[in-house]
Write a protein that holds these residues in place. Structure first.
Motif, PDB file in Angstrom:
ATOM      1  N   THR A 334      59.597 -22.324 -19.264  1.00  0.00           N
ATOM      2  CA  THR A 334      60.083 -22.748 -18.111  1.00  0.00           C
ATOM      3  C   THR A 334      59.154 -23.523 -16.879  1.00  0.00           C
ATOM      4  N   GLY A 335      57.230 -22.437 -16.817  1.00  0.00           N
ATOM      5  CA  GLY A 335      57.041 -23.412 -16.577  1.00  0.00           C
ATOM      6  C   GLY A 335      56.859 -22.669 -14.684  1.00  0.00           C
ATOM      7  N   ARG A 336      57.449 -22.075 -15.162  1.00  0.00           N
ATOM      8  CA  ARG A 336      57.430 -21.276 -13.573  1.00  0.00           C
ATOM      9  C   ARG A 336      57.621 -19.648 -13.810  1.00  0.00           C
ATOM     10  N   GLY A 337      56.863 -19.077 -12.637  1.00  0.00           N
ATOM     11  CA  GLY A 337      56.899 -18.245 -12.874  1.00  0.00           C
ATOM     12  C   GLY A 337      57.660 -16.758 -12.757  1.00  0.00           C
ATOM     13  N   GLY A 338      58.280 -15.813 -12.924  1.00  0.00           N
ATOM     14  CA  GLY A 338      59.155 -14.884 -12.711  1.00  0.00           C
ATOM     15  C   GLY A 338      60.257 -14.764 -11.680  1.00  0.00           C
TER      16      GLY A 338
END
Length: 680
Positions: A334-338
């Protein structure tokens, strides 16, 4: 006092010898016995009375302590012994005043006095024998006294009223068999009581246990000695009474002195024992907890390592479907952290610009709170690149059956889909290439006479202008058809050619110069070429043709203007990544042609390389341009991918293997540069 672990008798004796109070009491006892010995030589009746009164006094004192601590005493053994003492004291008192020569009650005969002695010792032996069996069972004080009163009453009635108790002493004869047998029985009972008490030793404070054990143990030799006398006033009788004094003194030290000097040690010994047992249990529990904690840490480390090694990412949601936990691997997709995705739902991850695929089934399963497996949908990702994921999940419930949410895994299947798509495209192109190649040959054969004969006919048409116009139309149409067939044959690649490898930088500049005249000013063109790029396996002419087709395609996708970017850089594909795209491991040059035009939907993107497929109006395109590009790239041992999003533009990504240094026609990957069936 601590300690619930009485061990050997020797350490216990050592502690007694170090106890000043015990030694002083023992000294007083020895003095008392010396005085009584002196009294015995002058007046045996007084000696006997003093001994019995001493035992009676101790018995009643023990009873007084037991009675007044009955609600707080934690030892059923000591409570039972203490509450049983009044009966023993009463029988000893009657025995003393019924002794021959006292002339207080009854006939004052040796027989009655001996019968009362037997009754007292029998009751005492029964109490000592039953007490160890009651260490875990508390009796009511009233019940003990009632049973004791009944036993004493029956004994007195059998001696004084009904006279049914067997004779114990016959003047002139001595002790009867009943009396001797009873003494042996009491002695054996004392031994059994000591064995039972020894088995329960851990339930006693060590000092109390040692003194009580010794006091009961002395009952055995005492009773044996009382089987040997013939005269109630004789020395053997006196020796038995001295042992009785010592026995009762030890019980006195065990219960009375301990109760008066250390009342809480006696009354709350079980509490101390429970406390120490609890402490031992806690120690063991701490050790167990430490072991379990270490095992949990090891298990946690093992699962964390597996989690980090996994290609999937794991997630949990609450009852409303919002993510409450995600593994770090989610950032790769996703390119985003959890942490950024906490509170999101699966619907927030859906790429709305592409077909939903299995997402409706996922929504239905979540609504029904049912488990689901291997459901795929397009993932919204940074930059608009095409990505797909496959999810599996199962509902979570607590112990009461309350729905808590879902727990599951997500796999990034983008590479897998691209590989499958490449394989499908390859198979499709192979079939179409074979078909189209054959048709192109046949049509070329048919076009040859059309072009040749129409050209011959024009020379013989004379001055007939109308006939010339007809023949020119036939000739021009034949030539155009032959040009189209040449493109078709270029796609099919049925001919074999060997040419030197192409220089990408020269091909890019050549293609841009050729396309400049048809490129509107509203389109900006940018190039980013890595210096020192190696030559690739297709020729400069083919490179230029590929670039021209892609540039023209980008121009048509940007009617309102935009930006066209051509990027080229070196790339090394490892075996895993190369095999997913059906390529060989090695060095490549990645050529990217990207525009900011109208883009394509997923259905169009999947068919963009099909021959004769076009989205342009009739007459504006043949649908062969991108097919030819695909054929050139694949026959050169490379691969081409397309990423596109409606309204955001399209990127064509071409990976071409670098050419060998040896000569034309051979790649570093062991494949022919050109030839029928390459990549098909």
């Amino acid at each position: 006092m601590s300690g619930t672990q009485p061990s050997a008798i020797r350490p216990t004796l050592t502690r007694w010898l170090r106890d000043r109070s015990f030694l002083s009491g023992l000294a007083a006892l020895l003095i008392l016995m010396a005085v009584l010995g002196t009294v015995m030589r002058h007046n045996y009746l007084l000696f006997h009375l003093c001994v019995e009164l001493f035992a009676v006094a101790i018995s009643m004192t023990i009873f007084t302590i037991a009675w007044n601590t009955r609600d707080t005493n934690q030892s059923p053994f000591l409570a039972f012994v203490g509450l049983s003492m009044p009966g023993i004291a009463l029988l000893d008192l009657l025995h003393a005043i019924a002794f021959p020569g006292m002339n207080v009650i009854g006939e004052a005969s040796p027989n009655q006095s001996t019968q009362l002695w037997i009754a007292a010792r029998g009751l005492q032996a029964a109490v000592f024998l039953a007490a160890p069996l009651l260490t875990e069972k508390r009796l009511r004080a009233g019940d003990v006294l009632l049973i004791q009163a009944a036993v004493v009453a029956c004994t007195l009635l059998s001696i004084f009223t009904f006279r049914i108790m067997p004779d114990s002493f016959v003047p002139g004869v001595g002790l009867t068999a009943f009396k001797v047998g009873a003494e042996y029985t009491f002695s054996a009972a004392a031994v059994v009581a000591c064995l039972l008490l020894w088995r329960k030793r851990r339930q006693f404070e060590p000092r109390v246990f040692g003194l009580t054990f010794a006091g009961i143990a002395l009952l055995a030799p005492q009773e044996l000695i009382f089987t040997l006398y013939t005269d109630p006033h004789g020395p053997m009788n006196a020796l038995g009474h001295f042992i009785k004094i010592l026995s009762f003194y030890l019980l006195y030290r065990a219960i009375i002195v301990t109760a008066l000097q250390n009342p809480y040690d006696l009354a709350f010994y079980r509490m101390r024992r429970s406390e120490e047992a609890l402490r031992d249990h806690l120690s063991g529990l701490e050790s167990l907890i430490a072991t379990r904690t270490a095992e949990l840490r090891e298990s946690e480390a093992r699962w964390r390592a597996l989690l980090e090694c996994s290609n999937d990412w794991f997630w949990e949601t609450d009852e409303r479907g919002r993510f409450t936990a995600l593994s770090p691997r989610v950032q790769e997709s996703t390119g985003r952290g959890g942490a950024e995705l906490l509170g999101f739902t699966h619907a927030d991850l859906l790429d709305r610009n592409r077909p939903e695929e299995d997402f409706p089934a996922l929504t239905e399963a979540l609504h029904r709170r049912e488990p689901f497996r291997r459901l795929s949908f397009p993932l919204a990702s940074p930059g608009g690149s095409a990505r797909w994921v496959m999810v599996s999940g199962t509902p979570r419930y607590d112990g009461n059956g309350t729905f808590l949410g879902y727990r599951g895994t997500t796999s990034d299947i983008s590479a897998r889909r691209q590989s499958a798509e490449a394989a499908r495209q390859k198979q499709t192109m192979a079939a179409l290439g074979s078909l189209v190649g054959g048709l192109a040959h046949e049509i070329n054969n048919l076009l040859q006479p059309v072009i040749s004969l129409s050209d011959l006919a024009r020379g013989r048409a004379g001055e007939d202008r109308k006939l010339h116009a007809y023949l020119n139309a036939i000739h021009d149409s034949g030539v155009k058809a032959r040009t189209i067939m040449r493109d078709v044959l270029q796609f099919a690649r049925v001919e074999v050619a060997e040419s030197p490898p192409g220089n990408l930088e020269e091909a890019v500049h050549s293609a841009l110069e050729l396309a400049a005249s048809s490129m509107p000013v509203s389109i900006e063109m940018h190039t980013r070429l890595e210096p020192g790029l190696n030559a690739v396996t297709i020729t400069a002419t083919e490179l230029t043709q590929v670039l021209l087709n892609l540039i023209q395609n980008a121009r048509d996708a940007m009617p309102q203007g935009g930006t066209l970017t051509i990027d080229a850089r070196s790339l090394s594909l490892k075996e895993r990544d190369a095999s997913l795209r059906q390529l060989s491991e090695g060095d490549y040059v990645r050529l990217t042609v990207a525009d900011t035009g109208t883009g394509m939907d997923e259905a169009t993107r999947q068919r963009v390389f099909d021959p004769f497929f076009t989205t342009k109006p009739v007459g504006k395109g043949t649908g062969l341009g991108l097919s030819v590009v695909y054929g050139i790239v694949r026959n050169g041992g490379g691969d081409i991918l397309v990423e596109s999003t409606l309204g955001r533009g399209t990127s064509f990504i071409i990976d071409l293997p670098t050419a060998p240094t040896g000569g034309p026609g051979q790649t570093t990957h062991g494949m022919l540069v050109h030839g029928e069936g390459v990549g098909r």
